[in-house]
Design a protein around this motif. Structure first.
Motif, PDB file in Angstrom:
ATOM      1  N   THR A  67      35.742 102.667   6.866  1.00 50.12           N
ATOM      2  CA  THR A  67      34.946 103.599   7.669  1.00 50.12           C
ATOM      3  C   THR A  67      33.502 103.126   7.827  1.00 50.12           C
ATOM      4  OG1 THR A  67      34.454 104.939   5.698  1.00 50.12           O
ATOM      5  CG2 THR A  67      36.350 105.623   7.058  1.00 50.12           C
ATOM      6  N   TYR A  68      33.216 101.904   7.359  1.00 54.79           N
ATOM      7  CA  TYR A  68      31.877 101.317   7.458  1.00 54.79           C
ATOM      8  C   TYR A  68      30.828 102.268   6.895  1.00 54.79           C
ATOM      9  CZ  TYR A  68      34.508  98.179  10.329  1.00 54.79           C
ATOM     10  OH  TYR A  68      35.466  97.305  10.762  1.00 54.79           O
ATOM     11  N   GLU A 139      37.140  93.719  22.650  1.00 52.33           N
ATOM     12  CA  GLU A 139      37.651  93.388  21.317  1.00 52.33           C
ATOM     13  C   GLU A 139      37.033  92.076  20.824  1.00 52.33           C
ATOM     14  OE1 GLU A 139      41.709  92.314  18.849  1.00 52.33           O
ATOM     15  OE2 GLU A 139      41.780  92.301  21.041  1.00 52.33           O
ATOM     16  N   ARG A 140      37.046  91.070  21.674  1.00 51.31           N
ATOM     17  CA  ARG A 140      36.530  89.752  21.299  1.00 51.31           C
ATOM     18  C   ARG A 140      35.055  89.831  20.921  1.00 51.31           C
ATOM     19  NH1 ARG A 140      33.737  86.385  24.175  1.00 51.31           N
ATOM     20  NH2 ARG A 140      34.177  87.445  26.131  1.00 51.31           N
ATOM     21  N   ILE A 141      34.268  90.467  21.749  1.00 48.71           N
ATOM     22  CA  ILE A 141      32.832  90.575  21.508  1.00 48.71           C
ATOM     23  C   ILE A 141      32.559  91.470  20.294  1.00 48.71           C
ATOM     24  CG2 ILE A 141      30.666  91.488  22.453  1.00 48.71           C
ATOM     25  CD1 ILE A 141      31.826  90.574  25.250  1.00 48.71           C
ATOM     26  N   GLY A 142      33.261  92.587  20.215  1.00 50.21           N
ATOM     27  CA  GLY A 142      33.076  93.480  19.072  1.00 50.21           C
ATOM     28  C   GLY A 142      33.364  92.784  17.760  1.00 50.21           C
ATOM     29  N   LYS A 143      34.447  92.010  17.718  1.00 55.54           N
ATOM     30  CA  LYS A 143      34.795  91.306  16.478  1.00 55.54           C
ATOM     31  C   LYS A 143      33.773  90.225  16.138  1.00 55.54           C
ATOM     32  CE  LYS A 143      39.686  92.316  16.075  1.00 55.54           C
ATOM     33  NZ  LYS A 143      41.055  91.778  16.025  1.00 55.54           N
ATOM     34  N   LYS A 144      33.207  89.587  17.144  1.00 54.63           N
ATOM     35  CA  LYS A 144      32.152  88.592  16.873  1.00 54.63           C
ATOM     36  C   LYS A 144      30.938  89.263  16.245  1.00 54.63           C
ATOM     37  CE  LYS A 144      32.852  84.806  20.114  1.00 54.63           C
ATOM     38  NZ  LYS A 144      32.230  84.027  21.201  1.00 54.63           N
ATOM     39  N   ILE A 145      30.571  90.424  16.744  1.00 57.96           N
ATOM     40  CA  ILE A 145      29.415  91.140  16.195  1.00 57.96           C
ATOM     41  C   ILE A 145      29.730  91.634  14.786  1.00 57.96           C
ATOM     42  CG2 ILE A 145      27.923  93.169  16.478  1.00 57.96           C
ATOM     43  CD1 ILE A 145      28.258  92.728  19.558  1.00 57.96           C
ATOM     44  N   ARG A 148      29.394  89.043  12.062  1.00 58.58           N
ATOM     45  CA  ARG A 148      28.020  88.771  11.610  1.00 58.58           C
ATOM     46  C   ARG A 148      27.488  89.905  10.733  1.00 58.58           C
ATOM     47  NH1 ARG A 148      25.674  84.427  13.773  1.00 58.58           N
ATOM     48  NH2 ARG A 148      23.583  85.227  13.419  1.00 58.58           N
ATOM     49  N   LEU A 149      27.927  91.128  11.005  1.00 56.45           N
ATOM     50  CA  LEU A 149      27.445  92.282  10.246  1.00 56.45           C
ATOM     51  C   LEU A 149      28.199  92.487   8.936  1.00 56.45           C
ATOM     52  CD1 LEU A 149      27.146  94.817  13.201  1.00 56.45           C
ATOM     53  CD2 LEU A 149      25.257  93.755  11.955  1.00 56.45           C
ATOM     54  N   GLU A 150      29.505  92.308   8.983  1.00 46.52           N
ATOM     55  CA  GLU A 150      30.381  92.611   7.849  1.00 46.52           C
ATOM     56  C   GLU A 150      31.539  91.619   7.837  1.00 46.52           C
ATOM     57  OE1 GLU A 150      31.300  94.573   4.503  1.00 46.52           O
ATOM     58  OE2 GLU A 150      29.658  95.262   5.743  1.00 46.52           O
ATOM     59  N   VAL A 155      38.798  95.160   9.930  1.00 46.95           N
ATOM     60  CA  VAL A 155      39.144  95.065  11.356  1.00 46.95           C
ATOM     61  C   VAL A 155      39.323  93.621  11.787  1.00 46.95           C
ATOM     62  CG1 VAL A 155      36.858  95.016  12.470  1.00 46.95           C
ATOM     63  CG2 VAL A 155      38.722  96.217  13.577  1.00 46.95           C
ATOM     64  N   LEU A 156      38.654  92.699  11.105  1.00 42.33           N
ATOM     65  CA  LEU A 156      38.804  91.283  11.422  1.00 42.33           C
ATOM     66  C   LEU A 156      40.136  90.727  10.922  1.00 42.33           C
ATOM     67  CD1 LEU A 156      35.171  90.168  10.554  1.00 42.33           C
ATOM     68  CD2 LEU A 156      36.137  90.589  12.834  1.00 42.33           C
ATOM     69  N   ARG A 157      40.741  91.427   9.966  1.00 42.48           N
ATOM     70  CA  ARG A 157      42.024  90.993   9.408  1.00 42.48           C
ATOM     71  C   ARG A 157      43.214  91.640  10.119  1.00 42.48           C
ATOM     72  NH1 ARG A 157      39.069  92.560   4.671  1.00 42.48           N
ATOM     73  NH2 ARG A 157      40.479  94.305   4.415  1.00 42.48           N
ATOM     74  N   GLU A 158      42.947  92.664  10.898  1.00 49.76           N
ATOM     75  CA  GLU A 158      44.025  93.386  11.586  1.00 49.76           C
ATOM     76  C   GLU A 158      44.686  92.486  12.623  1.00 49.76           C
ATOM     77  OE1 GLU A 158      45.260  96.961  11.631  1.00 49.76           O
ATOM     78  OE2 GLU A 158      44.634  96.390   9.628  1.00 49.76           O
ATOM     79  N   PRO A 159      45.995  92.358  12.561  1.00 50.71           N
ATOM     80  CA  PRO A 159      46.671  91.538  13.583  1.00 50.71           C
ATOM     81  C   PRO A 159      46.671  92.248  14.928  1.00 50.71           C
ATOM     82  CG  PRO A 159      48.279  92.621  12.156  1.00 50.71           C
ATOM     83  CD  PRO A 159      46.912  92.943  11.606  1.00 50.71           C
TER      84      PRO A 159
END
Length: 163
Positions: A67-68, A139-145, A148-150, A155-159
């Protein structure tokens, strides 16, 4: 004068658009949830993360990650959800130092009742104005940000569901 790396005009416009989204979106989604169930978007997210977890239960530290949130903020919200009978906290069976949060049957019924309205609000607010390429770009841009933040974000591990 400092050696600041000022934003160029395109970066500035992108930043202002992102700032507007991050400022306006929570209030918009909160409004719907407040009307339907006297919940904030964060309250709903806590319930949703528990509903999607195996056994509808997570260690508080993992729930904070999903939940960040800080543990103190999460504890406050979980206490509020406990008072409504939607979440129960207990000591982990595997490690007595770990507190777990579990979604109760009443909590699951609440998320089932609220989810259709919430997802419709998300769809109307965000996805109805985008095409499939926009969604993939978001999705691509959100995951890039997020990277860098976390960098350890779940969410980066979610397939991807349709990869």
């Amino acid at each position: 004068m400092t050696d600041a790396r000022w934003l160029d005009p395109e970066e500035r416009q992108a930043w202002l658009a992102l700032l507007a989204v991050t400022t306006l979106l929570p209030g918009s989604l909160d409004g719907t949830l407040q009307r339907q169930g006297r919940l904030t978007l964060f309250d709903y997210t806590v319930l949703a993360m528990l509903s999607e977890a195996e056994g509808r239960c997570l260690p508080m530290s993992e729930l904070a990650s999903r939940t960040y949130s800080s543990l103190s903020r999460l504890s406050h919200v979980v206490k509020k959800l406990e008072q409504r009978g939607w979440v129960a906290r207990s000591q982990s069976r595997e490690d007595a130092r770990v507190t777990t949060a579990a979604l109760t049957e009443d909590g699951y019924a609440a998320i089932e009742r609220l989810a259709p309205c919430h997802v419709e609000s998300v769809r109307q607010t965000i996805f109805d104005g985008l095409d499939r390429r926009d969604v993939a770009d978001m999705e691509r841009i959100g995951k890039k940000i997020v990277q860098r933040l976390e960098p350890t974000s779940w969410v980066l591990r979610e397939p991807r569901l349709n990869s």
